[in-house]
Motif scaffolding. Structure first.
Motif, PDB file in Angstrom:
ATOM      1  N   GLY A 281      72.211  95.377  53.044  1.00  0.00           N
ATOM      2  CA  GLY A 281      70.783  95.278  52.801  1.00  0.00           C
ATOM      3  C   GLY A 281      70.408  94.481  51.576  1.00  0.00           C
ATOM      4  N   ALA A 282      71.273  94.503  50.539  1.00  0.00           N
ATOM      5  CA  ALA A 282      70.960  93.802  49.301  1.00  0.00           C
ATOM      6  C   ALA A 282      71.358  92.327  49.346  1.00  0.00           C
ATOM      7  N   VAL A 283      72.004  91.906  50.441  1.00  0.00           N
ATOM      8  CA  VAL A 283      72.475  90.533  50.567  1.00  0.00           C
ATOM      9  C   VAL A 283      71.353  89.632  51.067  1.00  0.00           C
ATOM     10  N   THR A 284      71.211  88.490  50.444  1.00  0.00           N
ATOM     11  CA  THR A 284      70.220  87.520  50.891  1.00  0.00           C
ATOM     12  C   THR A 284      70.767  86.750  52.077  1.00  0.00           C
ATOM     13  N   THR A 285      70.093  86.849  53.205  1.00  0.00           N
ATOM     14  CA  THR A 285      70.536  86.164  54.419  1.00  0.00           C
ATOM     15  C   THR A 285      69.901  84.794  54.525  1.00  0.00           C
ATOM     16  N   LEU A 286      70.724  83.796  54.827  1.00  0.00           N
ATOM     17  CA  LEU A 286      70.229  82.461  55.142  1.00  0.00           C
ATOM     18  C   LEU A 286      70.244  82.318  56.655  1.00  0.00           C
ATOM     19  N   ILE A 287      69.084  82.010  57.229  1.00  0.00           N
ATOM     20  CA  ILE A 287      68.978  81.765  58.671  1.00  0.00           C
ATOM     21  C   ILE A 287      68.896  80.259  58.875  1.00  0.00           C
ATOM     22  N   THR A 288      69.725  79.719  59.752  1.00  0.00           N
ATOM     23  CA  THR A 288      69.677  78.282  60.005  1.00  0.00           C
ATOM     24  C   THR A 288      69.284  77.986  61.442  1.00  0.00           C
ATOM     25  N   LEU A 289      68.501  76.936  61.600  1.00  0.00           N
ATOM     26  CA  LEU A 289      68.148  76.371  62.897  1.00  0.00           C
ATOM     27  C   LEU A 289      68.489  74.887  62.811  1.00  0.00           C
ATOM     28  N   PHE A 290      69.738  74.559  63.107  1.00  0.00           N
ATOM     29  CA  PHE A 290      70.205  73.186  62.990  1.00  0.00           C
ATOM     30  C   PHE A 290      70.145  72.504  64.358  1.00  0.00           C
ATOM     31  N   PHE A 291      69.224  71.581  64.513  1.00  0.00           N
ATOM     32  CA  PHE A 291      69.020  70.871  65.773  1.00  0.00           C
ATOM     33  C   PHE A 291      68.889  71.856  66.935  1.00  0.00           C
ATOM     34  N   THR A 292      68.120  72.893  66.710  1.00  0.00           N
ATOM     35  CA  THR A 292      67.926  73.951  67.698  1.00  0.00           C
ATOM     36  C   THR A 292      66.452  74.194  68.003  1.00  0.00           C
ATOM     37  N   LEU A 293      65.594  74.156  66.973  1.00  0.00           N
ATOM     38  CA  LEU A 293      64.190  74.499  67.170  1.00  0.00           C
ATOM     39  C   LEU A 293      63.500  73.551  68.139  1.00  0.00           C
ATOM     40  N   ASN A 294      63.803  72.276  68.041  1.00  0.00           N
ATOM     41  CA  ASN A 294      63.216  71.291  68.951  1.00  0.00           C
ATOM     42  C   ASN A 294      63.485  71.682  70.401  1.00  0.00           C
ATOM     43  N   GLU A 295      64.725  72.060  70.680  1.00  0.00           N
ATOM     44  CA  GLU A 295      65.098  72.457  72.030  1.00  0.00           C
ATOM     45  C   GLU A 295      64.423  73.755  72.450  1.00  0.00           C
ATOM     46  N   LEU A 296      64.246  74.693  71.513  1.00  0.00           N
ATOM     47  CA  LEU A 296      63.570  75.944  71.860  1.00  0.00           C
ATOM     48  C   LEU A 296      62.125  75.691  72.274  1.00  0.00           C
ATOM     49  N   PHE A 297      61.443  74.798  71.575  1.00  0.00           N
ATOM     50  CA  PHE A 297      60.079  74.442  71.948  1.00  0.00           C
ATOM     51  C   PHE A 297      60.055  73.744  73.303  1.00  0.00           C
ATOM     52  N   THR A 298      61.042  72.888  73.540  1.00  0.00           N
ATOM     53  CA  THR A 298      61.061  72.101  74.777  1.00  0.00           C
ATOM     54  C   THR A 298      61.483  72.936  75.977  1.00  0.00           C
ATOM     55  N   ALA A 299      62.593  73.652  75.844  1.00  0.00           N
ATOM     56  CA  ALA A 299      63.122  74.413  76.965  1.00  0.00           C
ATOM     57  C   ALA A 299      62.367  75.716  77.199  1.00  0.00           C
ATOM     58  N   GLY A 300      62.006  76.414  76.122  1.00  0.00           N
ATOM     59  CA  GLY A 300      61.353  77.706  76.267  1.00  0.00           C
ATOM     60  C   GLY A 300      59.844  77.634  76.389  1.00  0.00           C
ATOM     61  N   GLY A 301      59.264  76.503  75.968  1.00  0.00           N
ATOM     62  CA  GLY A 301      57.816  76.394  75.989  1.00  0.00           C
ATOM     63  C   GLY A 301      57.218  76.883  74.681  1.00  0.00           C
ATOM     64  N   LEU A 302      55.982  76.497  74.441  1.00  0.00           N
ATOM     65  CA  LEU A 302      55.319  76.849  73.185  1.00  0.00           C
ATOM     66  C   LEU A 302      55.222  78.354  72.993  1.00  0.00           C
ATOM     67  N   GLY A 303      54.886  79.079  74.048  1.00  0.00           N
ATOM     68  CA  GLY A 303      54.701  80.518  73.931  1.00  0.00           C
ATOM     69  C   GLY A 303      55.979  81.244  73.533  1.00  0.00           C
ATOM     70  N   SER A 304      57.070  80.934  74.210  1.00  0.00           N
ATOM     71  CA  SER A 304      58.338  81.604  73.919  1.00  0.00           C
ATOM     72  C   SER A 304      58.851  81.248  72.529  1.00  0.00           C
ATOM     73  N   ALA A 305      58.704  79.980  72.159  1.00  0.00           N
ATOM     74  CA  ALA A 305      59.169  79.552  70.836  1.00  0.00           C
ATOM     75  C   ALA A 305      58.342  80.210  69.739  1.00  0.00           C
ATOM     76  N   ALA A 306      57.028  80.296  69.954  1.00  0.00           N
ATOM     77  CA  ALA A 306      56.158  80.938  68.971  1.00  0.00           C
ATOM     78  C   ALA A 306      56.497  82.420  68.834  1.00  0.00           C
ATOM     79  N   THR A 307      56.728  83.087  69.960  1.00  0.00           N
ATOM     80  CA  THR A 307      57.109  84.497  69.937  1.00  0.00           C
ATOM     81  C   THR A 307      58.409  84.696  69.163  1.00  0.00           C
ATOM     82  N   PHE A 308      59.355  83.791  69.383  1.00  0.00           N
ATOM     83  CA  PHE A 308      60.626  83.855  68.657  1.00  0.00           C
ATOM     84  C   PHE A 308      60.401  83.751  67.149  1.00  0.00           C
ATOM     85  N   LEU A 309      59.583  82.809  66.709  1.00  0.00           N
ATOM     86  CA  LEU A 309      59.342  82.622  65.278  1.00  0.00           C
ATOM     87  C   LEU A 309      58.634  83.832  64.672  1.00  0.00           C
TER      88      LEU A 309
END
Length: 396
Positions: A281-309
């Protein structure tokens, strides 16, 4: 072993709609950029790009960059030496172009029938096919396209701006500086490039070499075997080399591979994924989206990508760092609405992450950076330079 020969191709517009692990460049010439970045009269802009790229790449020594390429060379030696490698690469590229991910990455749909294949053919779609039985598709992909990305991602992770925010909360919470908590990173859409990039921070001579590292890779592709070999290549010394392993002891480098479609992860699972175990719990987590978000918007659609974010935001404790790296410029534009109006990915990203003043703060951004390979580096096959944009957010 040949020297690397770079190219300035950033990939075609069609390629930006491929999988998150798409090849950076399906076609292209050695000296001509396909996104218009090399037009006449752009000398000042080119100089600025080179300066930014040079500053960024100073985060990694030349010897370390070569060491990382050697990691790939050892892990994929059979594929790199195979006379059928080019055949396998062409098959992977064609499958990705046709969005036939099962064919590209060697997965099999047991419920698929001949009728399904016939219907797909009538629609002009590719059907799953067997790629080089000697070279697994992911091996071919990782041997060819992941090394440059690994070096690029490693330079971003080791950069001062990322280290400042990733380590800030951790350093302030350490009661015993000599016993630092592990670095923790959750790579969404992560695979071969991400594990080597993260492992770089634990290598000999780096600032974090006295810390353990916990890496979680989340992707719908079957990366476990590839990731295991790359980890082994980093924690074990080569059988024909007197050099020590890059990471010692091996127990410092913990990797958890989860084959999951991130758009189908619910609130509870997302919370466990980002938050980790209770003791972390005390550890700072780094979340990465490396060449992934573009595909999530494209493949999943705006709604699914927004829900994910939004789900990602709700699951992230204060201090969590979100790092997004993706294609620059027109390659990261999303068509939204019935009029198919195009918006830059960065605009959509800010809209969903910054609309709540209590959610995230944007700590850094750069809309176009080159990562250029040194001509003195060597690798069995040709690799290319790459261009990207980067955005860094910190959870309030």
């Amino acid at each position: 072993m040949p020297k690397l020969r770079g190219t300035q191709s950033a990939g075609s517009a069609k390629n930006s709609r491929l999988a998150a692990h798409k090849p950076p460049n399906l076609k292209g010439t050695k000296h001509q950029a396909q996104d218009g970045s090399n037009k006449a009269g752009s000398g000042a802009a080119d100089a600025e790009k080179k300066a930014a790229s040079s500053h960024q790449q100073k985060a990694l020594s030349h010897s370390l960059q070569q060491g990382l390429l050697d990691v790939f060379g050892r892990a994929f030696a059979p594929a790199l030496a195979s006379p059928r490698l080019n055949e396998a690469l062409q098959a992977v590229k064609q499958a990705l172009f046709e969005r036939d991910f099962a064919g590209a990455f060697g997965t099999v749909d047991d419920n698929r029938t001949d009728a399904d294949d016939t219907a797909a053919e009538k629609k002009g779609k590719s059907v799953s096919f067997e790629i080089d039985s000697v070279i697994p598709p992911l091996d071919a992909y990782a041997a060819r396209w992941s090394p440059t990305r690994a070096l690029c991602y490693a330079s971003v992770l080791a950069s001062p701006v990322v280290q400042e925010h990733w380590n800030a909360a951790q350093e302030s919470s350490d009661d015993q500086p000599e016993s630092k908590a592990p670095l923790r990173m959750v790579a969404i859409g992560g695979g071969a490039a991400e594990i080597v990039a993260f492992g770089t921070l634990l290598t000999r001579g780096e600032a974090a070499n006295d810390r353990a590292g916990d890496l979680v890779l989340v992707d719908s592709g079957p990366w476990a075997s590839v990731v295991d070999r790359l980890r082994t290549s980093m924690v074990e010394s080569g059988t024909d080399s007197p050099k020590a392993a890059l990471i010692e002891p091996a127990e410092r480098f913990n990797v958890d591979v989860r084959q999951r479609d991130i758009l189908k992860v619910d609130d509870e699972e997302m919370g466990k994924l980002i938050g980790g175990s209770g003791e972390a719990g005390a550890v700072t987590t780094l979340i990465t989206l490396f060449f992934t978000l573009n595909e999530l918007f494209t493949a999943g659609g705006l709604g699914s990508a927004a829900t994910f974010l939004l789900r990602l935001t709700a699951a992230s404790p204060a201090g969590t760092v979100l790092l997004v790296v993706d294609s620059p410029g027109s390659y990261a534009e999303m068509a939204v609405g019935s009029q198919a109006r195009k918006y830059p990915m960065r605009w959509l990203l800010d809209k969903f992450l910054l609309q709540d003043s209590e959610a995230w703060t944007k700590a850094h951004e750069n809309e176009a950076i080159w990562f250029r390979l040194s001509q003195s580096l060597s690798y069995p096959i040709r690799l290319e330079d790459m261009r990207y944009q980067v955005h860094l957010y910190v959870r309030k």
